[in-house]
Write an enzyme that holds these catalytic residues in place. Structure first.
Site, PDB file in Angstrom:
ATOM      1  N   HIS A   1       0.842  -1.201   0.000  1.00 16.47           N
ATOM      2  CA  HIS A   1       0.000   0.000   0.000  1.00 16.47           C
ATOM      3  C   HIS A   1       0.876   1.249   0.000  1.00 16.47           C
ATOM      4  CE1 HIS A   1      -3.590   2.403   1.430  1.00 16.47           C
ATOM      5  NE2 HIS A   1      -2.586   3.186   1.828  1.00 16.47           N
ATOM      6  N   GLU A   2       1.832   1.304   0.929  1.00 20.19           N
ATOM      7  CA  GLU A   2       2.669   2.511   1.029  1.00 20.19           C
ATOM      8  C   GLU A   2       3.524   2.698  -0.229  1.00 20.19           C
ATOM      9  OE1 GLU A   2       2.124   4.702   3.181  1.00 20.19           O
ATOM     10  OE2 GLU A   2       0.748   3.485   4.360  1.00 20.19           O
TER      11      GLU A   2
ATOM     12  N   HIS B   1       1.592   4.253  -3.022  1.00 13.19           N
ATOM     13  CA  HIS B   1       1.470   5.715  -2.976  1.00 13.19           C
ATOM     14  C   HIS B   1       2.626   6.371  -3.750  1.00 13.19           C
ATOM     15  CE1 HIS B   1      -2.057   6.414  -0.643  1.00 13.19           C
ATOM     16  NE2 HIS B   1      -1.645   5.741   0.409  1.00 13.19           N
TER      17      HIS B   1
ATOM     18  N   HIS C   1      -9.801   7.888   3.263  1.00 16.89           N
ATOM     19  CA  HIS C   1      -9.752   6.488   3.702  1.00 16.89           C
ATOM     20  C   HIS C   1     -11.158   5.926   3.912  1.00 16.89           C
ATOM     21  CE1 HIS C   1      -5.778   7.991   5.149  1.00 16.89           C
ATOM     22  NE2 HIS C   1      -5.367   6.783   4.838  1.00 16.89           N
TER      23      HIS C   1
HETATM   24 ZN   LIG Z   1      -2.679   5.226   2.114  1.00 15.73          ZN
END
Ligand SMILES: [Zn+2]
Length: 401
Positions: free
Chosen positions: A215-216, A219, A321
């Site tokens: 996920h990170e 980004h 989110h």
């Molecule tokens: Zn995120």
């Protein structure tokens, strides 16, 4: 102000503080995590600008955005103009693929030594590329080994399936920091990935789930490919892309690769310690059901456009989110309807939409959905149906947002 891309949303930490049922040291750490995140927002903004500046210098990017060239290629009056636009687009694609073909994995894992600085100090290197895993004595929490392995698997996932060479597609080095001081989170600040520690009471930790690292990392991919501002629907698309690719890293990279049917579609499974009533931080299959706990609160994600939450910027940057539950479920549905491994079915369609050069910085859900439909090839009906099941074409709120 561009915020930080952190795996645990601020509203989760605020929920723990508001409920007031967790032990006081944990409530204090939630507070300090929120404070640190606020401090880091300035850093994030500065680095976001520097990434944009670097992109503008790349000759392959060109001054004319690809979506304008696409339009010229289709609609220009003369065949000569249309051909020139097609040629320019093809050249850029070749350049991009060529740039991504040279494998360059270079990881370093640092011990942040409980520092609250960003970036944390670099004077304690735990693992460099090619090193053997640390022993239990050297890495008692296993955070460093997990971070190193997770970064490697994420890199390999992108390189193997999308010819993407690290998150900048130029082989940028991967720096991970573990044991960030007093932080209940994992975040990407535009350059490095930073992981705090769990406490075993509310949070178990942040390095042992491939989807969190994926996920990170994603980004970073989004930042360099189609930098979607981190707010409102555009930010929720950014978040959803991070979840979609993060969960594919997990589905591929765990001991046995899982098909879309076999996967559980949970994000951050294992983040909650045993005392918390929750399966994960988010659930792409059933948004809004990942946790419901007296100490933490309830998962607020909508699963359909009819439950879209129109929120001010002060609340989760306009729900980045939260409303990401809607495109998250669309991805789950598309992947499941297409079948097989998600990184061979829906994944490439989402990746083509992301890297098409047509995903604009003011994109809303419909724009992204349209791009996936445009890039769906033989799966077009399934992709359109997946989006329709979550409320596509999302028409009634377009003007408001
Ligand atoms: Zn995120």
């Amino acid at each position: 102000m561009a915020p930080l891309c952190a795996i645990v949303p601020q509203y989760v930490l605020e929920g723990i503080i508001e409920k007031g049922l967790a032990p006081q040291p944990i409530i204090n750490r939630c507070q300090s995590t929120i404070e640190k995140t606020k401090q880091l927002q300035d850093v994030r903004e500065a680095q976001g600008q520097s990434i944009a500046a670097v992109q503008q210098q790349q000759p392959s990017q060109g001054i004319i955005p690809p979506y304008i060239l696409e339009s010229i290629a289709r609609n220009a009056v003369t065949e000569q103009q249309r051909e020139a636009a097609r040629h320019t687009l093809a050249q850029r694609t070749e350049h991009r693929i060529a740039a991504g073909r040279v494998r360059h994995l270079n990881r370093t894992v640092y011990d942040a030594q409980n520092s609250r600085d960003n970036p944390p100090p670099r004077d304690s290197i735990l693992l460099k590329e090619g090193a053997k895993p640390l022993s239990a004595a050297e890495d008692p929490t296993n955070n460093a080994n997990e971070c190193y392995i997770g970064l490697g698997k994420t890199y390999d996932f992108y390189f193997n399936f999308f010819q993407q060479n690290s998150f900048d597609n130029k082989g940028i080095s991967l720096d991970g920091f573990v044991h960030a001081g007093d932080l209940y989170n994992a975040y990407f600040d535009g350059k490095q990935l930073v992981f705090g520690d769990g406490d075993g009471v509310i949070f178990n930790g942040f390095t042992d789930e491939l989807d969190v690292i994926g996920h990170e990392f994603t980004h970073g991919v989004v930042q360099y490919t189609s930098p979607l501002p981190y707010r409102y629907q555009t930010g929720a698309l950014n978040e959803s892309l991070a979840d979609a690719f993060g969960t594919m890293v997990k589905q591929w990279g765990e001991s046995n690769p899982q098909t879309a049917d076999q996967a559980n579609w949970l994000i951050g499974e294992g983040i909650w310690a045993a005392g918390v009533n929750g399966r994960a931080l988010r659930d792409m299959k059933n948004p809004g059901t990942a946790y419901n706990d007296a100490q933490v609160g309830k998962d607020p994600q909508p699963a359909h456009w009819k439950d879209f939450k129109k929120l001010p910027y002060s609340n989760d940057q306009g729900g980045v989110h939260i409303n990401s539950g809607i495109p998250n479920r669309a991805f789950f549905l598309a992947a499941t309807m297409i079948g097989g491994y998600a990184w061979e079915g829906a994944g490439p369609i989402w990746y083509r939409a992301l890297s098409s050069g047509k995903l604009r910085q003011d994109a809303i859900f419909k724009d992204f959905a349209d791009l996936t439909i445009e890039n769906a090839g033989q799966h077009v009906d399934k992709v359109r149906e997946a989006w329709t099941l979550v409320g596509y074409p999302f028409s009634e709120k377009r003007d408001e947002l």
